[in-house]
Design a protein around this motif. Sequence first.
Motif, PDB file in Angstrom:
ATOM      1  N   ILE A 182       0.827  -1.217   0.000  1.00 50.34           N
ATOM      2  CA  ILE A 182       0.000   0.000   0.000  1.00 50.34           C
ATOM      3  C   ILE A 182       0.858   1.263   0.000  1.00 50.34           C
ATOM      4  CG2 ILE A 182      -2.059  -0.993   1.078  1.00 50.34           C
ATOM      5  CD1 ILE A 182      -1.040   0.117   3.786  1.00 50.34           C
ATOM      6  N   SER A 230      -3.148  -6.171   5.113  1.00 48.11           N
ATOM      7  CA  SER A 230      -3.013  -7.557   5.558  1.00 48.11           C
ATOM      8  C   SER A 230      -3.848  -8.514   4.703  1.00 48.11           C
ATOM      9  CB  SER A 230      -3.448  -7.691   7.013  1.00 48.11           C
ATOM     10  OG  SER A 230      -2.689  -6.824   7.822  1.00 48.11           O
ATOM     11  N   SER A 276      -3.994   0.898   5.221  1.00 48.67           N
ATOM     12  CA  SER A 276      -4.962   1.214   4.159  1.00 48.67           C
ATOM     13  C   SER A 276      -6.314   1.612   4.716  1.00 48.67           C
ATOM     14  CB  SER A 276      -5.155  -0.027   3.282  1.00 48.67           C
ATOM     15  OG  SER A 276      -5.793  -1.055   4.046  1.00 48.67           O
ATOM     16  N   VAL A 284      -4.840   4.758  14.958  1.00 49.72           N
ATOM     17  CA  VAL A 284      -3.606   5.562  14.961  1.00 49.72           C
ATOM     18  C   VAL A 284      -2.629   5.013  13.923  1.00 49.72           C
ATOM     19  CG1 VAL A 284      -1.750   6.504  16.405  1.00 49.72           C
ATOM     20  CG2 VAL A 284      -3.915   5.827  17.473  1.00 49.72           C
ATOM     21  N   GLU A 285      -2.022   5.919  13.143  1.00 40.31           N
ATOM     22  CA  GLU A 285      -1.050   5.538  12.117  1.00 40.31           C
ATOM     23  C   GLU A 285       0.130   6.498  12.188  1.00 40.31           C
ATOM     24  OE1 GLU A 285      -0.535   3.131   9.618  1.00 40.31           O
ATOM     25  OE2 GLU A 285       1.256   4.351   9.365  1.00 40.31           O
ATOM     26  N   LEU A 292      -0.484   7.770   4.768  1.00 36.94           N
ATOM     27  CA  LEU A 292      -1.388   6.607   4.810  1.00 36.94           C
ATOM     28  C   LEU A 292      -2.669   6.952   5.559  1.00 36.94           C
ATOM     29  CD1 LEU A 292       1.054   3.611   5.517  1.00 36.94           C
ATOM     30  CD2 LEU A 292      -0.083   4.175   3.374  1.00 36.94           C
ATOM     31  N   ASP A 333       2.600   8.093  17.229  1.00 35.29           N
ATOM     32  CA  ASP A 333       3.124   6.818  17.721  1.00 35.29           C
ATOM     33  C   ASP A 333       2.029   6.069  18.495  1.00 35.29           C
ATOM     34  OD1 ASP A 333       4.411   4.697  18.837  1.00 35.29           O
ATOM     35  OD2 ASP A 333       5.880   5.869  19.980  1.00 35.29           O
ATOM     36  N   GLY A 334       1.497   5.052  17.846  1.00 32.96           N
ATOM     37  CA  GLY A 334       0.396   4.291  18.445  1.00 32.96           C
ATOM     38  C   GLY A 334       0.804   3.453  19.645  1.00 32.96           C
ATOM     39  N   THR A 335       2.125   3.259  19.864  1.00 29.08           N
ATOM     40  CA  THR A 335       2.508   2.473  21.045  1.00 29.08           C
ATOM     41  C   THR A 335       2.161   3.241  22.323  1.00 29.08           C
ATOM     42  OG1 THR A 335       4.810   3.268  21.221  1.00 29.08           O
ATOM     43  CG2 THR A 335       4.422   1.379  19.774  1.00 29.08           C
ATOM     44  N   THR A 351      -1.899  -3.917  14.393  1.00 32.53           N
ATOM     45  CA  THR A 351      -1.700  -4.621  13.122  1.00 32.53           C
ATOM     46  C   THR A 351      -0.270  -4.463  12.621  1.00 32.53           C
ATOM     47  OG1 THR A 351      -2.493  -2.775  11.767  1.00 32.53           O
ATOM     48  CG2 THR A 351      -4.137  -4.350  12.531  1.00 32.53           C
TER      49      THR A 351
HETATM   50  N1  SAH Z   1      -4.393  -2.887   9.122  1.00 30.32           N
HETATM   51  C1  SAH Z   1      -3.585  -2.365   8.050  1.00 30.32           C
HETATM   52  C2  SAH Z   1      -2.182  -2.931   8.195  1.00 30.32           C
HETATM   53  C3  SAH Z   1      -1.162  -1.961   7.798  1.00 30.32           C
HETATM   54  S1  SAH Z   1       0.498  -2.512   8.031  1.00 30.32           S
HETATM   55  C4  SAH Z   1      -4.161  -2.754   6.719  1.00 30.32           C
HETATM   56  O1  SAH Z   1      -4.726  -3.858   6.610  1.00 30.32           O
HETATM   57  O2  SAH Z   1      -4.046  -1.985   5.769  1.00 30.32           O
HETATM   58  C5  SAH Z   1       0.848  -1.864   9.647  1.00 30.32           C
HETATM   59  C6  SAH Z   1       0.776  -0.372   9.787  1.00 30.32           C
HETATM   60  O3  SAH Z   1       1.250  -0.053  11.099  1.00 30.32           O
HETATM   61  C7  SAH Z   1       1.647   0.409   8.831  1.00 30.32           C
HETATM   62  O4  SAH Z   1       0.846   1.312   8.108  1.00 30.32           O
HETATM   63  C8  SAH Z   1       2.652   1.131   9.735  1.00 30.32           C
HETATM   64  O5  SAH Z   1       2.997   2.409   9.259  1.00 30.32           O
HETATM   65  C9  SAH Z   1       1.872   1.203  11.034  1.00 30.32           C
HETATM   66  N2  SAH Z   1       2.674   1.404  12.236  1.00 30.32           N
HETATM   67  C10 SAH Z   1       3.852   0.828  12.596  1.00 30.32           C
HETATM   68  N3  SAH Z   1       4.251   1.269  13.814  1.00 30.32           N
HETATM   69  C11 SAH Z   1       3.296   2.150  14.233  1.00 30.32           C
HETATM   70  C12 SAH Z   1       3.120   2.939  15.413  1.00 30.32           C
HETATM   71  N4  SAH Z   1       3.998   2.939  16.407  1.00 30.32           N
HETATM   72  N5  SAH Z   1       2.028   3.714  15.491  1.00 30.32           N
HETATM   73  C13 SAH Z   1       1.116   3.756  14.504  1.00 30.32           C
HETATM   74  N6  SAH Z   1       1.216   3.025  13.365  1.00 30.32           N
HETATM   75  C14 SAH Z   1       2.296   2.234  13.239  1.00 30.32           C
END
Ligand code: SAH
Length: 216
Positions: A54, A61, A88, A105-106, A111, A133-135, A150
Amino acid sequence: MEDSELRDMMVRTQLIPRGIRDKRVLFAMGKVPRHLFVDEPIRHRAYDDCALSIGDGQTISQPYMVAVMTELLELKGDERALEIGTGSGYQTAVLAGLAKEVYTVERHGSLSMQAMKTLDRAGYGNIHFRVGDGTLGWPEESPFQAIIITAGAPEIPKPLIEQLDEGGIIVIPVGDRFGQRLLKAKKLNGELQGEYHTPCTFVPLLGKYGWTDESP
Ligand code: SAH
């Protein structure tokens, strides 16, 4: 073949035979227009049995993995769900059909923006977006009854454990940078009780409580 027929076929050949049983999950995945979440040049492959690129080095996924993770969340419809890794927006759409509100969160602004456009156009009104930062989770909107990550993590980020509601479920790929297992954990009396499921390979969760860019 029509997109709706391709979707039916995806459910019948990729999800049901591999053991996905939750009728609501099968219904949602039979409805969400997955082809809208990938770029035009690979749109004809949208319902294939695999992950697809993407952009920004990230992937949408595999349909089966989306189904497994969603089924493990046991959504009933009244949850506030947190998703880390919008990508995506496809998994986000599946969640939005099964939970009350979805907070996603992304870390890549591009994206997130693209996903927001696609999901707005598709008419979803219960999704909230954040770039960052989603963590760290989304403390202002916590607690969440469901949390899904994900991207592959070394362990469950601490802030996400704190932001999970009592009785809530978190699903996350845990392992090293090249391979993980899906971990499902439920918060009971303030403690997480976990069980491991299928092996998987996700792009890395980068961030304060994930992998750092310098990690091996
Ligand atoms: N569920 C999505 C999967 C995308 S791949 C789909 O099916 O389209 C995983 C995503 O996690 C990526 O876009 C990556 O940029 C994001 N990512 C990685 N670490 C991250 C973080 N700390 N916070 C937010 N997003 C994160």
